[in-house]
Motif scaffolding. Structure first.
Motif, PDB file in Angstrom:
ATOM      1  N   VAL A  12     -27.456  47.484  -5.032  1.00  0.00           N
ATOM      2  CA  VAL A  12     -28.978  47.037  -5.485  1.00  0.00           C
ATOM      3  C   VAL A  12     -29.185  45.879  -5.841  1.00  0.00           C
ATOM      4  CG1 VAL A  12     -30.014  47.010  -8.335  1.00  0.00           C
ATOM      5  CG2 VAL A  12     -28.692  49.356  -6.578  1.00  0.00           C
ATOM      6  N   ALA A  13     -30.193  45.344  -5.257  1.00  0.00           N
ATOM      7  CA  ALA A  13     -30.272  43.933  -5.180  1.00  0.00           C
ATOM      8  C   ALA A  13     -31.335  43.756  -6.694  1.00  0.00           C
ATOM      9  CB  ALA A  13     -31.702  43.995  -4.683  1.00  0.00           C
ATOM     10  N   VAL A  14     -30.476  41.885  -6.941  1.00  0.00           N
ATOM     11  CA  VAL A  14     -30.301  41.251  -7.978  1.00  0.00           C
ATOM     12  C   VAL A  14     -31.776  40.441  -7.787  1.00  0.00           C
ATOM     13  CG1 VAL A  14     -29.657  39.675 -10.017  1.00  0.00           C
ATOM     14  CG2 VAL A  14     -28.284  41.356  -9.066  1.00  0.00           C
ATOM     15  N   ILE A  15     -32.964  40.496  -8.269  1.00  0.00           N
ATOM     16  CA  ILE A  15     -33.962  39.936  -8.284  1.00  0.00           C
ATOM     17  C   ILE A  15     -34.096  38.794  -9.912  1.00  0.00           C
ATOM     18  CG2 ILE A  15     -36.670  39.966  -8.614  1.00  0.00           C
ATOM     19  CD1 ILE A  15     -37.075  42.624  -7.097  1.00  0.00           C
ATOM     20  N   ALA A  16     -33.891  37.636  -9.021  1.00  0.00           N
ATOM     21  CA  ALA A  16     -33.243  36.330  -9.875  1.00  0.00           C
ATOM     22  C   ALA A  16     -34.994  35.967 -11.158  1.00  0.00           C
ATOM     23  CB  ALA A  16     -33.674  34.825  -9.085  1.00  0.00           C
ATOM     24  N   ALA A  17     -35.936  36.353 -10.656  1.00  0.00           N
ATOM     25  CA  ALA A  17     -37.003  36.657 -11.905  1.00  0.00           C
ATOM     26  C   ALA A  17     -37.364  37.523 -12.786  1.00  0.00           C
ATOM     27  CB  ALA A  17     -38.715  36.435 -11.073  1.00  0.00           C
ATOM     28  N   GLN A  18     -36.626  38.452 -12.286  1.00  0.00           N
ATOM     29  CA  GLN A  18     -36.560  39.570 -13.670  1.00  0.00           C
ATOM     30  C   GLN A  18     -35.844  40.403 -13.886  1.00  0.00           C
ATOM     31  OE1 GLN A  18     -38.018  42.813 -10.826  1.00  0.00           O
ATOM     32  NE2 GLN A  18     -39.724  41.336  -9.998  1.00  0.00           N
ATOM     33  N   TRP A  19     -34.399  39.264 -13.370  1.00  0.00           N
ATOM     34  CA  TRP A  19     -33.035  39.638 -14.573  1.00  0.00           C
ATOM     35  C   TRP A  19     -32.740  38.305 -15.087  1.00  0.00           C
ATOM     36  CZ3 TRP A  19     -29.162  43.809 -13.447  1.00  0.00           C
ATOM     37  CH2 TRP A  19     -30.071  44.420 -12.740  1.00  0.00           C
ATOM     38  N   HIS A  20     -33.607  38.042 -15.988  1.00  0.00           N
ATOM     39  CA  HIS A  20     -33.413  37.465 -16.803  1.00  0.00           C
ATOM     40  C   HIS A  20     -33.172  37.010 -17.970  1.00  0.00           C
ATOM     41  CE1 HIS A  20     -35.087  32.979 -18.233  1.00  0.00           C
ATOM     42  NE2 HIS A  20     -35.606  33.948 -19.956  1.00  0.00           N
ATOM     43  N   ASN A  21     -32.025  36.164 -18.266  1.00  0.00           N
ATOM     44  CA  ASN A  21     -31.050  36.215 -18.933  1.00  0.00           C
ATOM     45  C   ASN A  21     -30.034  37.718 -19.182  1.00  0.00           C
ATOM     46  OD1 ASN A  21     -31.040  33.801 -20.665  1.00  0.00           O
ATOM     47  ND2 ASN A  21     -33.179  34.769 -21.513  1.00  0.00           N
ATOM     48  N   ALA A  24     -24.305  41.925 -18.490  1.00  0.00           N
ATOM     49  CA  ALA A  24     -24.266  43.442 -17.413  1.00  0.00           C
ATOM     50  C   ALA A  24     -22.506  43.804 -18.126  1.00  0.00           C
ATOM     51  CB  ALA A  24     -23.843  43.710 -15.708  1.00  0.00           C
ATOM     52  N   VAL A  25     -22.210  44.558 -18.635  1.00  0.00           N
ATOM     53  CA  VAL A  25     -20.729  45.435 -18.197  1.00  0.00           C
ATOM     54  C   VAL A  25     -21.039  46.467 -17.511  1.00  0.00           C
ATOM     55  CG1 VAL A  25     -19.382  46.294 -20.430  1.00  0.00           C
ATOM     56  CG2 VAL A  25     -20.852  44.558 -20.220  1.00  0.00           C
ATOM     57  N   VAL A  26     -19.270  46.474 -16.968  1.00  0.00           N
ATOM     58  CA  VAL A  26     -19.054  47.944 -16.137  1.00  0.00           C
ATOM     59  C   VAL A  26     -18.672  49.360 -17.317  1.00  0.00           C
ATOM     60  CG1 VAL A  26     -17.602  48.872 -13.827  1.00  0.00           C
ATOM     61  CG2 VAL A  26     -18.502  45.956 -13.905  1.00  0.00           C
ATOM     62  N   THR A  27     -19.339  49.817 -17.213  1.00  0.00           N
ATOM     63  CA  THR A  27     -19.292  50.810 -18.029  1.00  0.00           C
ATOM     64  C   THR A  27     -18.068  52.329 -17.205  1.00  0.00           C
ATOM     65  OG1 THR A  27     -20.603  52.042 -17.982  1.00  0.00           O
ATOM     66  CG2 THR A  27     -20.186  50.255 -19.695  1.00  0.00           C
ATOM     67  N   ARG A  28     -18.528  52.358 -16.027  1.00  0.00           N
ATOM     68  CA  ARG A  28     -17.405  53.476 -15.198  1.00  0.00           C
ATOM     69  C   ARG A  28     -17.387  52.353 -14.203  1.00  0.00           C
ATOM     70  NH1 ARG A  28     -20.385  59.388 -14.021  1.00  0.00           N
ATOM     71  NH2 ARG A  28     -18.105  59.759 -12.558  1.00  0.00           N
ATOM     72  N   GLY A  29     -15.759  53.078 -13.611  1.00  0.00           N
ATOM     73  CA  GLY A  29     -15.727  53.213 -12.489  1.00  0.00           C
ATOM     74  C   GLY A  29     -15.629  51.092 -11.880  1.00  0.00           C
ATOM     75  N   ARG A  30     -15.738  50.681 -10.694  1.00  0.00           N
ATOM     76  CA  ARG A  30     -15.515  49.552 -10.097  1.00  0.00           C
ATOM     77  C   ARG A  30     -17.297  48.598  -8.978  1.00  0.00           C
ATOM     78  NH1 ARG A  30     -12.222  48.715  -5.358  1.00  0.00           N
ATOM     79  NH2 ARG A  30     -12.644  49.774  -4.645  1.00  0.00           N
ATOM     80  N   ALA A  48     -15.651  44.561 -17.561  1.00  0.00           N
ATOM     81  CA  ALA A  48     -15.598  44.014 -16.871  1.00  0.00           C
ATOM     82  C   ALA A  48     -16.816  43.378 -17.384  1.00  0.00           C
ATOM     83  CB  ALA A  48     -15.136  43.657 -15.196  1.00  0.00           C
ATOM     84  N   GLY A  49     -17.482  42.170 -18.061  1.00  0.00           N
ATOM     85  CA  GLY A  49     -18.690  41.506 -18.431  1.00  0.00           C
ATOM     86  C   GLY A  49     -19.166  40.525 -17.399  1.00  0.00           C
ATOM     87  N   PHE A  50     -20.629  40.083 -17.330  1.00  0.00           N
ATOM     88  CA  PHE A  50     -20.825  39.090 -16.451  1.00  0.00           C
ATOM     89  C   PHE A  50     -21.982  38.961 -16.682  1.00  0.00           C
ATOM     90  CE2 PHE A  50     -21.095  43.040 -13.792  1.00  0.00           C
ATOM     91  CZ  PHE A  50     -21.863  42.938 -13.151  1.00  0.00           C
ATOM     92  N   TRP A  51     -22.309  37.244 -16.421  1.00  0.00           N
ATOM     93  CA  TRP A  51     -24.080  36.663 -16.705  1.00  0.00           C
ATOM     94  C   TRP A  51     -24.685  36.966 -15.036  1.00  0.00           C
ATOM     95  CZ3 TRP A  51     -26.760  36.379 -21.036  1.00  0.00           C
ATOM     96  CH2 TRP A  51     -25.981  36.203 -22.151  1.00  0.00           C
ATOM     97  N   LEU A  52     -25.989  37.030 -15.386  1.00  0.00           N
ATOM     98  CA  LEU A  52     -26.452  37.453 -13.334  1.00  0.00           C
ATOM     99  C   LEU A  52     -26.911  36.073 -13.320  1.00  0.00           C
ATOM    100  CD1 LEU A  52     -27.168  41.166 -13.656  1.00  0.00           C
ATOM    101  CD2 LEU A  52     -25.675  40.287 -12.475  1.00  0.00           C
ATOM    102  N   ARG A  53     -27.572  35.973 -15.291  1.00  0.00           N
ATOM    103  CA  ARG A  53     -28.557  34.844 -14.394  1.00  0.00           C
ATOM    104  C   ARG A  53     -27.874  33.289 -14.016  1.00  0.00           C
ATOM    105  NH1 ARG A  53     -32.802  31.233 -18.319  1.00  0.00           N
ATOM    106  NH2 ARG A  53     -33.940  30.028 -17.330  1.00  0.00           N
ATOM    107  N   GLY A  54     -28.355  32.797 -13.076  1.00  0.00           N
ATOM    108  CA  GLY A  54     -27.902  31.712 -12.412  1.00  0.00           C
ATOM    109  C   GLY A  54     -26.326  31.403 -12.066  1.00  0.00           C
ATOM    110  N   THR A  55     -26.252  31.979 -11.283  1.00  0.00           N
ATOM    111  CA  THR A  55     -24.148  32.836 -10.826  1.00  0.00           C
ATOM    112  C   THR A  55     -24.228  33.282  -9.313  1.00  0.00           C
ATOM    113  OG1 THR A  55     -24.654  35.436 -11.486  1.00  0.00           O
ATOM    114  CG2 THR A  55     -23.468  34.178 -12.956  1.00  0.00           C
ATOM    115  N   GLY A  56     -25.589  33.080  -8.556  1.00  0.00           N
ATOM    116  CA  GLY A  56     -25.438  32.839  -6.962  1.00  0.00           C
ATOM    117  C   GLY A  56     -25.237  34.725  -6.665  1.00  0.00           C
TER     118      GLY A  56
END
Length: 232
Positions: A12-21, A24-30, A48-56
């Motif tokens: 699934v692609a991450v579109i920077a302009a749309q994934w503002h702030n 995400a948290v993985v709730t199942r699998g990897r 595991a949790g992670f921010w999407l904005r500004g992470t590349g």
């Protein structure tokens, strides 16, 4: 907040302009993070949790066979835009496209390898190499060299397809595996009992075929495995 389900191998692609702030948290699998430089990122497990904005991060990918789930929180994102945040291509169509692209590249590379080794063998024969194997006293014909090259090249294409389907880092795994197999393939000419000229020529033919097939399939795996096309 929404939950994203990723089937086995899905991207699934991450579109920077749309994934503002977005957080995400993985709730199942990897889930594996795909970086914007084309390199595969870390594989995150459950909770595991992670921010999407500004992470590349440019995409999320499920490296396993079982469905993974990611819960995505996007503060201050209008509800009407939630359905525009994720850009996907149906998994069956995407997988078919990836494998067709790899197969096309592999077939072209196979033909190129057959031509290259046959021409190299013809030049070696013109230079005086007899390609005679003492066991049975037979001489290897040019057609035999082409057929053997084609067979093992197609085996390489099948290996590449397997890595694309099941490996988290298909290009890297394919490169290391085929490099090792190429090294192993250099042993038989030494124990065939042929003269020095024939042994040298056979070694060269192995390397010519590898020099054509391995880079072509590795590049294709990097493109199809790490940068699959998406639609917006």
């Amino acid at each position: 907040m929404r939950t994203l389900a990723l089937r086995g191998g899905e991207r699934v692609a991450v579109i920077a302009a749309q994934w503002h702030n977005a957080f995400a948290v993985v709730t199942r699998g990897r889930v594996q993070l795909e970086l914007r430089d084309g390199e595969p990122g870390p594989v995150l497990g459950r909770d595991a949790g992670f921010w999407l904005r500004g992470t590349g991060v440019r995409a999320l990918r499920n490296p396993g066979l079982r469905t993974a789930q990611v819960r995505i929180v996007t503060p201050h994102t209008p509800r009407s835009r939630e359905h525009d945040m994720i850009s996907t291509t149906p998994a069956p169509a995407r997988h078919t496209h990836r494998f067709r692209g790899l197969a096309g590249t592999g077939l072209l590379a196979t033909v190129a390898a057959m031509i290259a080794t046959t021409l190299a063998a013809a030049l070696a024969r013109a230079a005086g190499v007899d390609f005679e194997v003492p066991d049975g006293g037979e001489t290897i014909p040019l057609s035999g060299i082409a057929v053997v090259t084609g067979f093992f090249s197609l085996v390489g294409v099948v290996m590449a397809a397997a890595f694309l389907r099941w490996s988290v880092r298909p290009a890297e795994r394919f490169l290391w595996t085929t490099a090792a197999l190429t090294a192993v393939s250099l042993i038989p000419p030494f124990i065939a009992g042929a003269d020095t000229a024939t042994v040298t020529a056979l070694l060269g033919l192995h390397l010519v075929a590898a020099a054509v097939m391995i880079p072509a399939l590795t590049r294709s795996l990097r493109t199809k495995g790490d940068g699959a096309a998406t639609s917006s």
